[in-house]
Design a protein around this motif. Structure first.
Motif, PDB file in Angstrom:
ATOM      1  N   LEU A  97       0.803  -1.223   0.000  1.00 29.00           N
ATOM      2  CA  LEU A  97       0.000   0.000   0.000  1.00 29.00           C
ATOM      3  C   LEU A  97       0.837   1.274   0.000  1.00 29.00           C
ATOM      4  CD1 LEU A  97      -2.846  -0.874   2.531  1.00 29.00           C
ATOM      5  CD2 LEU A  97      -3.030  -0.668   0.049  1.00 29.00           C
TER       6      LEU A  97
ATOM      7  N   LEU B 174       1.983   5.331  -6.264  1.00 29.10           N
ATOM      8  CA  LEU B 174       0.562   5.589  -6.076  1.00 29.10           C
ATOM      9  C   LEU B 174       0.334   7.095  -5.968  1.00 29.10           C
ATOM     10  CD1 LEU B 174      -0.290   2.831  -3.428  1.00 29.10           C
ATOM     11  CD2 LEU B 174      -0.942   2.834  -5.838  1.00 29.10           C
TER      12      LEU B 174
ATOM     13  N   ILE C 180      -3.973   9.003  -2.537  1.00 31.05           N
ATOM     14  CA  ILE C 180      -4.170   7.608  -2.133  1.00 31.05           C
ATOM     15  C   ILE C 180      -3.168   7.231  -1.056  1.00 31.05           C
ATOM     16  CG2 ILE C 180      -4.016   5.202  -2.917  1.00 31.05           C
ATOM     17  CD1 ILE C 180      -5.148   6.074  -5.579  1.00 31.05           C
ATOM     18  N   ARG C 181      -1.906   7.671  -1.223  1.00 33.03           N
ATOM     19  CA  ARG C 181      -0.884   7.309  -0.243  1.00 33.03           C
ATOM     20  C   ARG C 181      -1.155   7.940   1.120  1.00 33.03           C
ATOM     21  NH1 ARG C 181       3.967   9.259  -1.397  1.00 33.03           N
ATOM     22  NH2 ARG C 181       3.493  10.222  -3.398  1.00 33.03           N
TER      23      ARG C 181
ATOM     24  N   SER D 253      -3.463   5.622   2.464  1.00 30.57           N
ATOM     25  CA  SER D 253      -2.905   4.275   2.574  1.00 30.57           C
ATOM     26  C   SER D 253      -2.096   4.107   3.854  1.00 30.57           C
ATOM     27  CB  SER D 253      -2.034   3.953   1.355  1.00 30.57           C
ATOM     28  OG  SER D 253      -0.855   4.741   1.338  1.00 30.57           O
TER      29      SER D 253
ATOM     30  N   VAL E  15      -4.520   3.098   6.585  1.00 33.77           N
ATOM     31  CA  VAL E  15      -4.973   1.743   6.240  1.00 33.77           C
ATOM     32  C   VAL E  15      -3.870   0.737   6.550  1.00 33.77           C
ATOM     33  CG1 VAL E  15      -5.678   0.231   4.344  1.00 33.77           C
ATOM     34  CG2 VAL E  15      -6.623   2.537   4.506  1.00 33.77           C
ATOM     35  N   PHE E  16      -2.624   1.103   6.204  1.00 26.29           N
ATOM     36  CA  PHE E  16      -1.478   0.260   6.548  1.00 26.29           C
ATOM     37  C   PHE E  16      -1.408   0.045   8.059  1.00 26.29           C
ATOM     38  CE2 PHE E  16       2.959  -0.005   7.944  1.00 26.29           C
ATOM     39  CZ  PHE E  16       3.398  -1.108   7.235  1.00 26.29           C
TER      40      PHE E  16
END
Length: 363
Positions: free
Chosen positions: A254, A259, A263-264, A267, A270-271
């Motif tokens: 991710l 990316l 998004i990063r 991410s 989320v990571f």
């Protein structure tokens, strides 16, 4: 409203938590590999993966230990907490700076005084003083950790557990949004935003956007586990043995740098959630990844991880004594020296403070 009830699962009642030392070994291995590969591949996102795992582990571990203390004694001693943290972090962090100060004079590394001051005050992650040099670059993560320790344990003690959980959930959601706003700016043809709002958002992002979200995610999962959250309990009971290894692999992808920025930004949290799930799932005996992390050599490497992290900056890239560059044999020699220095640092120096730290241990 009634506060959340803390219950300690069997895996949490143990003095050490299963597979955490092994996960630390993986983290430091990723950081070292990223720095060793810098002459070959340039700056790599791999290093961030390793540091981000450390952040999630830190949030989970610190919160769990403080809540265990609350269960055992009915309260949390902030004084004891800060003494333990100082004895764990400061001796090696400041010892490295003292050695680096000597190397700076001996090898004419031209590290500015502002970099040393940033590291001494643990503000390397903040845009206060100029601090662009390789040898103290890793202290940004220590700044993130120390700033977390200054504020959030105090909030955990001061607020009800339910309100603390609500606060960190809000921050986990809000900080990535502010990061996007900060990166794209607010001024448009239709909206002119006062400069102080830009300034405030920039400071919030610098204070809490460089890893604090990940520490908070670890803290949140500790609370969810210890209050027997239904979703977490269901996942732990039903997840197959290979799930934590699969999640770890997916999570690492991710943070790939190609990316889009937006998004990063999302991410990263989320990571953090994925790694927190990995930690929780590895507490189970059947977890395949957890069994791999329990190998004795992995646990020993994890115990050395803090020393390795502090000292690796001298041995992996831009060595003061000789820039190994792409010379593989010199790199291997430097890595051997790193392992020896870290082992001696831990055995002859750190351990004295860690033994003294046990006097203030409550759980």
């Amino acid at each position: 409203m009634q506060n959340l009830t803390i219950k300690l699962p069997a895996a949490i009642q143990q003095p050490g938590f299963r597979a955490l030392d092994g996960l630390r070994a993986v983290s430091i291995g990723i950081v070292i590999m990223a720095h060793v590969l810098t002459p070959f591949l340039g700056n790599s996102y791999l290093g961030l993966i390793g540091v981000y795992i450390f952040f999630v582990i830190s949030g989970f571990l610190i919160t769990t230990l403080l809540l265990k203390e609350r269960v055992k004694y009915g309260s949390i001693s902030l004084k004891g907490f800060y003494i333990r943290r100082c004895l764990r972090i400061l001796p090696v962090a400041y010892g490295f700076l003292l050695v680096l100060l000597c190397l700076n004079a001996l090898f004419k590394l031209e590290i500015p005084g502002s970099s040393f001051l940033n590291c001494l005050l643990f503000i390397k992650n903040l845009p206060i003083l100029p601090n662009r040099d390789w040898y103290t670059g890793h202290y940004w993560s220590l700044g993130v950790e120390e700033q977390f320790y200054l504020l959030f344990p105090f909030l955990l003690v001061s607020l009800s557990l339910r309100n603390y959980k609500r606060l960190i959930v809000c921050l986990i959601i809000l900080i990535p949004l502010l990061s996007i706003i900060n990166s794209r700016k607010l001024d448009t043809g239709y909206l002119q935003v006062p400069g102080f709002i830009h300034w405030a958002i920039t400071w919030v992002v610098n204070l809490f956007g460089g890893g604090t979200v990940l520490i908070l995610t670890g803290s949140l999962f500790s609370i969810l586990l210890l209050t027997e959250n239904r979703f977490i309990t269901h996942i732990c009971n039903k997840a197959p043995a290979f799930s934590s290894l699969l999640l770890f692999t997916i999570g690492s992808m991710l943070l790939y740098p190609t990316l889009p920025t937006q998004i990063r930004i999302f991410s990263v949290p989320v990571f953090g959630f994925i790694i927190a799930f990995v930690i929780v799932l590895n507490l189970k005996e059947r977890a395949m990844f957890g069994r791999l992390l329990e190998f004795e050599w992995m646990k020993k490497l994890g115990i050395l991880s803090y020393s390795l992290y502090i000292w690796q900056q001298l041995f992996t890239y831009k060595q003061p004594w000789h820039n190994a560059g792409t010379n593989v044999w010199l790199l291997l020699l430097n890595l051997t020296a790193l392992l020896i220095v870290s082992f001696l640092s831990y055995s002859l120096y750190e351990k004295k403070f860690l033994n003294f730290k046990k006097r203030f241990k409550r759980v």
